[in-house]
Design a protein around this motif. Structure first.
Motif, PDB file in Angstrom:
ATOM      1  N   THR A 295      -2.802  -0.933 -10.109  1.00 14.20           N
ATOM      2  CA  THR A 295      -3.146  -0.960  -8.689  1.00 14.20           C
ATOM      3  C   THR A 295      -4.058  -2.131  -8.361  1.00 14.20           C
ATOM      4  O   THR A 295      -3.853  -2.831  -7.356  1.00 14.20           O
ATOM      5  CB  THR A 295      -3.830   0.357  -8.295  1.00 14.20           C
TER       6      THR A 295
ATOM      7  N   ARG B  72       4.933  -2.323 -10.526  1.00 12.30           N
ATOM      8  CA  ARG B  72       4.418  -1.129 -11.210  1.00 12.30           C
ATOM      9  C   ARG B  72       5.293  -0.776 -12.404  1.00 12.30           C
ATOM     10  O   ARG B  72       4.798  -0.411 -13.476  1.00 12.30           O
ATOM     11  CB  ARG B  72       4.337   0.044 -10.238  1.00 12.30           C
TER      12      ARG B  72
ATOM     13  N   VAL C 124      -2.308   5.653  -6.645  1.00 13.21           N
ATOM     14  CA  VAL C 124      -3.667   5.916  -6.180  1.00 13.21           C
ATOM     15  C   VAL C 124      -3.982   7.405  -6.285  1.00 13.21           C
ATOM     16  O   VAL C 124      -5.054   7.807  -6.756  1.00 13.21           O
ATOM     17  CB  VAL C 124      -3.833   5.423  -4.730  1.00 13.21           C
TER      18      VAL C 124
ATOM     19  N   TRP D 161       0.826  -1.210   0.000  1.00 19.06           N
ATOM     20  CA  TRP D 161       0.000   0.000   0.000  1.00 19.06           C
ATOM     21  C   TRP D 161       0.860   1.260   0.000  1.00 19.06           C
ATOM     22  O   TRP D 161       0.560   2.230  -0.709  1.00 19.06           O
ATOM     23  CB  TRP D 161      -0.933  -0.025   1.202  1.00 19.06           C
TER      24      TRP D 161
ATOM     25  N   LEU E   2       1.957   1.907  -3.391  1.00 22.79           N
ATOM     26  CA  LEU E   2       0.869   2.191  -4.334  1.00 22.79           C
ATOM     27  C   LEU E   2       0.325   3.612  -4.217  1.00 22.79           C
ATOM     28  O   LEU E   2      -0.393   4.078  -5.116  1.00 22.79           O
ATOM     29  CB  LEU E   2      -0.293   1.213  -4.105  1.00 22.79           C
TER      30      LEU E   2
END
Length: 370
Positions: free
Chosen positions: A155, A149, A29, A22, A25
């Protein structure tokens, strides 16, 4: 009984996989939502808002039902992770993170209760290696997500993978022995357990506030105040996490140390380490300070949970200590922001090390072997 360590480690590691992923990410996001940094921060604040009441509720429901509670909380957490991958607005993200916070908080309680029960029934120390699994997973998952990524993974794909890992871990929790229902509690013993939980919980909250400060601000310190490259600056939280893991595994491997020794080392080493990191003039010294902080503070909260579990078969101390200590994660960003505005970031990091010093007072006040 069969070895309870593998399923407990699996759940804790899977939990860490999501949180490591997270963090890596968040830039994607933010870009997907088209929101500002402030807007993203506001949505992220939903996580602790959801966690605290869920932790209180889970503490009541999971005691004596540890296996089922751990499997259920792990599965619900996985489902909440899947929901995050479907958001398109900051408001939707806040709602999804409210669920992530609630299920993650409940998972925290269920895992600690299950580990405490397994310690009592197996006669083995388990909290240190179980809690060591989380930072290891974070260290691995964050760069792995960055690599994914770079290779074109979106995501949603990363979150689906994290959720699948969590669901697999939830299945392993079913290998734990079933609970026998909650142990009776009440009377003066109940009040003493709550008093002990509050004292230890407040001390643990200070430790977690320092931990959160390192995670959130260490890279920024090296890059903006010491001229470090982004790669070198990114090594700061990794150095802390690696040392945190080493401290927990080292204490697990050693003969049982008196708790007052752990508290003394944590208070002096943790507080001194982050003060060194904040005030040092070079990245190398700051990295050493952050590593010292992790090495000294890492074993303390697992040791507190182990003590609470051993002294209270009802689970009251473990659940209360876990919930109270979590306030450190809530308070730390606000406290650091205020201190940084007043003193500047280097001095603010040094100042937050004072939160570890009450452990020294506890160590000095302790009498006799633990």
């Amino acid at each position: 009984m069969r070895n309870p360590l593998p399923p407990l480690v699996a759940v804790c590691a899977a939990w860490g996989v999501f949180w490591g992923s997270w963090s890596a990410l968040l830039p994607a996001v933010k870009e997907h939502l088209g929101t500002s940094t402030a807007g993203l921060g506001l949505a992220l604040a939903a996580t602790p808002v959801g966690a605290i009441p869920a932790m209180a509720l889970a503490g009541r429901l999971a005691r004596g039902r540890e296996r089922g509670a751990l499997a259920l909380c792990s599965a619900l957490f996985a489902l909440s992770v899947l929901a995050v991958g479907r958001v398109d607005t900051p408001a939707q993200l806040a709602a999804a993170l409210l669920a992530v916070g609630a299920t993650s908080g409940a998972l925290d309680i269920a895992l600690n209760l299950a580990t405490g029960r397994a310690e009592r029934e197996s006669g083995r120390g388990l909290f240190q290696p179980v809690h060591a699994a989380f930072p290891v997973a974070v260290i691995v998952a964050a760069p792995a997500t960055g690599l994914a990524r770079d290779l074109g993974a979106g995501t949603t794909a990363v979150l689906v993978t994290a959720a699948a890992i969590m669901l697999a871990a939830a299945a392993t929790a079913l290998a734990l022995p079933p609970g026998r229902g909650p142990a009776p509690s009440g009377g003066d013993g109940h009040r003493r357990r709550w008093t002990a939980a509050v004292v230890l919980g407040v001390l643990a909250a200070g430790v977690l506030a320092v931990e959160n400060a390192v995670e959130q601000w260490s890279a920024l310190l090296l890059e903006t105040h010491q001229g470090a490259s982004p790669l070198l600056a990114g090594a700061a939280p990794a150095a802390y996490m690696a040392a945190l893991t080493a401290g927990r595994l080292l204490v697990h491997a050693l003969p049982r140390l008196p708790e007052r020794v752990l508290y003394l080392v944590a208070g002096l080493g943790g507080g001194g380490g982050i003060a060194l990191a904040g005030l040092a003039g070079t990245p190398a010294l700051s990295l050493a300070g952050f590593a010292l902080t992790g090495l000294a503070l890492g074993p303390v909260v697992p040791a507190m949970l182990s003590r609470a579990a051993a002294g209270d078969p009802t689970g009251t101390q473990v659940s209360a200590l876990s919930a109270i200590s979590y306030t450190g994660f809530v308070v730390s960003p606000l406290l650091m922001a205020a201190l940084a505005a007043w003193l500047g970031l280097p001095a603010a990091l040094a100042a937050i090390g004072l939160l570890a010093l009450p452990l020294v007072v506890l160590a000095v006040a302790s009498q006799g072997p633990e």
